[in-house]
Design a protein around this motif. Structure first.
Motif: not given
Length: 335
Positions: A209-218, A294-306, A308-311
């Motif tokens: 979701d683009v709104r989750d990316v926007a929140a991730g940027c902030l 291959n699109d097995r991208f991990s957002h674990d770093k963004a989740t644990s450090c920032l 970040y939680t995508p819907r």
């Protein structure tokens, strides 16, 4: 202390989502838009008309920032699904980023968030989970667009070595409402709803979701570590899953699903179909390659450090469909 946020690509899909979040603060928001772009601009945003390829056209964004904490979110760029690299895409994505970096250094901005892409991250075999990297090379990625994002990302890291406070985020494929300028993924949804999508293809990608990316940027602006990269992804969805959800929401016909080899063979026919309908072709050699990559991208770093939680993508598509229906009377509910 007064805060100023400068958003390049301010009327793009992500730029608008970022601005919507910032308008709830007491900070000054400045946005870069292209000359002639006047579609649905926000009130209380100071817009500058310019082009990232023209360094001096960007200067008004940075004037009168003395005594303020100035932050830049560089979201301007061209997403291209051609295999080849065009000079225009290179100039915007690479030269434009270097122009922004130059002005950030000159005006001593507080922090830069560079919006890269997961495409800048080198692929590995399909069994590997893709995580953040500490260097980028155009030679290690596939496709012209990916090469520009890799080169620009490395330019940002090089600026960090010279004293710039910069953080890189890597969004995956973005969907969501309020896409005034349009995108390839939004076109996929619109074309299906309008009956202009001739077929589905076998394959998928990581959609967010683009709104989750926007929140991730902030969040990266607030909590990210200088010189670090953060993947802002969600999870893999098949194209047929996306269309099935849309069909559940709006009705619509079931499309034939082409295997990858058949879709590649049909690219000339699909290109001609798109030309007849005055639409951009969505299925190209590069986009079909991407849907099998291959699109097995991990957002674990963004989740644990920032934090970040995508819907879930279903809520994203529900809001997207509603927005399209509100904007386009030719796509009524249940069409």
């Amino acid at each position: 202390m007064k805060k100023i946020y400068i958003i390049t690509g301010a009327n793009g899909h992500l730029g608008r989502a970022v601005i919507r979040l910032l308008l709830g603060t007491d900070a000054e928001v400045r946005g870069l838009i292209l000359p002639g772009d006047t579609k649905q601009l926000f009130e209380n945003v100071c817009y500058t008309k310019g082009d990232v390829r023209d360094r001096e056209s960007l200067r008004p964004l940075f004037l009168n920032t003395d005594g303020a904490e100035t932050y830049v979110i560089h979201a301007a760029g061209i997403v291209d699904i051609s295999w080849e690299l065009s000079a225009h895409v290179y100039d915007v994505n690479v030269s434009g980023t270097k122009n922004v970096l130059s002005l950030c250094a000159e005006y001593k901005i507080k922090r830069l968030i560079y919006v890269s892409s997961v495409h800048a991250i080198p692929e590995k075999n399909s069994l590997c989970v893709l995580q953040e990297v500490s260097r980028f090379s155009p030679r290690e990625v596939r496709g012209g667009y990916a090469r520009t994002k890799a080169e620009a990302s490395q330019a940002v890291l090089n600026s960090v070595k010279k004293g710039m406070d910069a953080v890189i985020v890597h969004p995956s494929g973005m969907l969501g409402p309020d896409a005034v300028s349009g995108s390839y993924l939004m076109q996929l949804v619109e074309d299906y709803m309008s009956g202009l999508l001739p077929a589905c293809v076998n394959g998928g990608y990581d959609f967010v979701d683009v709104r989750d990316v926007a929140a991730g940027c902030l969040l990266a602006l607030e909590k990210g570590r200088t010189g670090e990269c953060y993947i802002l992804s969600n999870r893999h969805y098949e194209i047929r899953e996306i269309l099935h959800i849309i069909r559940d929401l709006t009705g619509g016909r079931r499309l034939p699903v082409l295997p990858a080899w058949a879709a590649r063979a049909a690219c000339p026919v699909i290109r001609q179909w798109a030309r007849m309908k005055n639409r951009r072709p969505l299925y190209t050699k590069y986009s079909l390659y991407t849907l099998k990559s291959n699109d097995r991208f991990s957002h674990d770093k963004a989740t644990s450090c920032l934090g970040y939680t995508p819907r879930d993508i279903r809520s994203t598509l529900k809001d997207t469909v509603l927005w399209i229906q509100e904007q386009n009377v030719s796509v009524p509910p249940g069409s």
